[in-house]
Design an enzyme around this catalytic site. Structure first.
Site, PDB file in Angstrom:
ATOM      1  N   LYS A  61     -48.693 -21.096 -10.770  1.00 53.89           N
ATOM      2  CA  LYS A  61     -49.440 -21.648 -11.914  1.00 53.89           C
ATOM      3  C   LYS A  61     -48.628 -22.743 -12.620  1.00 53.89           C
ATOM      4  CE  LYS A  61     -49.836 -17.577 -14.021  1.00 53.89           C
ATOM      5  NZ  LYS A  61     -49.124 -16.670 -13.109  1.00 53.89           N
TER       6      LYS A  61
ATOM      7  N   ARG B  95     -54.200 -12.967 -20.613  1.00 57.42           N
ATOM      8  CA  ARG B  95     -53.757 -11.959 -19.641  1.00 57.42           C
ATOM      9  C   ARG B  95     -54.452 -10.630 -19.870  1.00 57.42           C
ATOM     10  NH1 ARG B  95     -48.435 -14.530 -18.524  1.00 57.42           N
ATOM     11  NH2 ARG B  95     -47.331 -13.443 -16.885  1.00 57.42           N
TER      12      ARG B  95
ATOM     13  N   ARG C 283     -36.831 -17.667  -6.411  1.00 58.21           N
ATOM     14  CA  ARG C 283     -37.139 -18.720  -7.382  1.00 58.21           C
ATOM     15  C   ARG C 283     -35.984 -19.012  -8.335  1.00 58.21           C
ATOM     16  NH1 ARG C 283     -42.498 -18.248 -11.057  1.00 58.21           N
ATOM     17  NH2 ARG C 283     -41.518 -16.423 -11.972  1.00 58.21           N
TER      18      ARG C 283
ATOM     19  N   ARG D 292     -34.638 -16.699 -13.891  1.00 50.22           N
ATOM     20  CA  ARG D 292     -35.235 -15.958 -14.995  1.00 50.22           C
ATOM     21  C   ARG D 292     -34.751 -14.513 -14.999  1.00 50.22           C
ATOM     22  NH1 ARG D 292     -41.614 -17.210 -15.197  1.00 50.22           N
ATOM     23  NH2 ARG D 292     -41.541 -15.012 -15.753  1.00 50.22           N
TER      24      ARG D 292
ATOM     25  N   ARG E 296     -44.351  -6.276 -13.507  1.00 48.32           N
ATOM     26  CA  ARG E 296     -45.214  -7.432 -13.818  1.00 48.32           C
ATOM     27  C   ARG E 296     -46.462  -7.402 -12.943  1.00 48.32           C
ATOM     28  NH1 ARG E 296     -40.841 -11.773 -12.883  1.00 48.32           N
ATOM     29  NH2 ARG E 296     -42.398 -13.365 -13.274  1.00 48.32           N
TER      30      ARG E 296
END
Ligand code: AMP
Length: 213
Positions: free
Chosen positions: A13, A87, A126, A160, A171
């Site tokens: 996203k 969300r 990532r 992160r 998550r």
């Protein structure tokens, strides 16, 4: 044009939102980025959300709706991209009310579909530029060998705090329990457009462009 990018963590996203900002002069409203900023700034709200985020839980609807409300007050340029918001169903209802108050409407909800194995692989590989937020991937787009970001020359790469297997499980659980019902909600409203988020970055970008025309 106001759009939502909807999809699980790691769907891409943020990466796609950045293209829309560059090419359509839109404004990216990422509640995750706003919460991370609050966390860094050490405000009371930042301290409150830091633990929740590290665990991979969702922060309260009240907090994120407040953040979005503030941002909608400002300039809207080519329109808003809601990235990581809403969300939950109460957040979706609040967004509809906020947009109606401003005389604005939602033009499309782009659902980015990616299978779960790919998400886990993407997230654990990532990293991001500590300055401009450019996203890297250890396999497909590694941090440049000269040690500085392709976008802003910053030498500081960061991972992160919640991009680890334990938080990711949580998550994903939050996504399936609380966020995925939004797919049906927006389908029923006639706003949903689904794209395959699994391809190359530019293929996904083209699918989103096609979904918006
Ligand atoms: P993201 O950068 O979108 O993956 O968000 C990172 C974390 O911020 C999430 O795991 C949540 O803890 C929190 N967060 C971001 N957006 C929301 C939201 N709309 N509602 C609740 N929590 C959120």
């Amino acid at each position: 044009m106001n759009i939502i990018l909807l999809g699980p963590p790691g769907a891409g996203k943020g990466t796609q939102a950045r293209f829309l900002v560059e090419e359509r002069n839109m404004i990216q409203l990422s509640t995750g980025d706003m919460l991370r900023e609050a966390k860094e700034s050490g405000t009371a709200m930042g301290r409150l959300v830091a633990e929740v985020m590290a665990r991979g839980d969702l922060v309260t609807d009240e907090i994120v709706i407040g953040l979005i409300r503030e941002k909608l007050e400002g300039d809207k340029r080519g329109g808003f991209i809601f990235d990581g918001f809403p969300r939950t169903l109460p957040q979706a209802d609040a967004l509809a009310d906020l947009l109606a108050e401003k005389g604005e409407r939602l033009d499309a909800v782009i659902e980015m579909q990616v299978d779960d194995d790919a998400l886990v692989a993407r997230i654990t590989a990532r990293s991001t530029c500590g300055n401009c937020g450019e996203v890297y991937n250890d396999q497909t787009k590694p941090w440049p060998a000269d040690g500085s970001c392709v976008n802003c020359d910053n030498p500081q790469v960061s991972r992160r705090a919640d991009d680890n297997e334990e938080s990711l499980k949580q998550r994903l659980m939050e996504y399936y329990k609380k966020t995925s019902p939004l797919i049906g909600y927006y389908y029923a409203k006639g706003d949903l457009r689904t794209v395959n988020g699994l391809g190359e970055i530019n293929e996904v970008k083209a699918s989103i462009e096609a979904a918006l025309t």
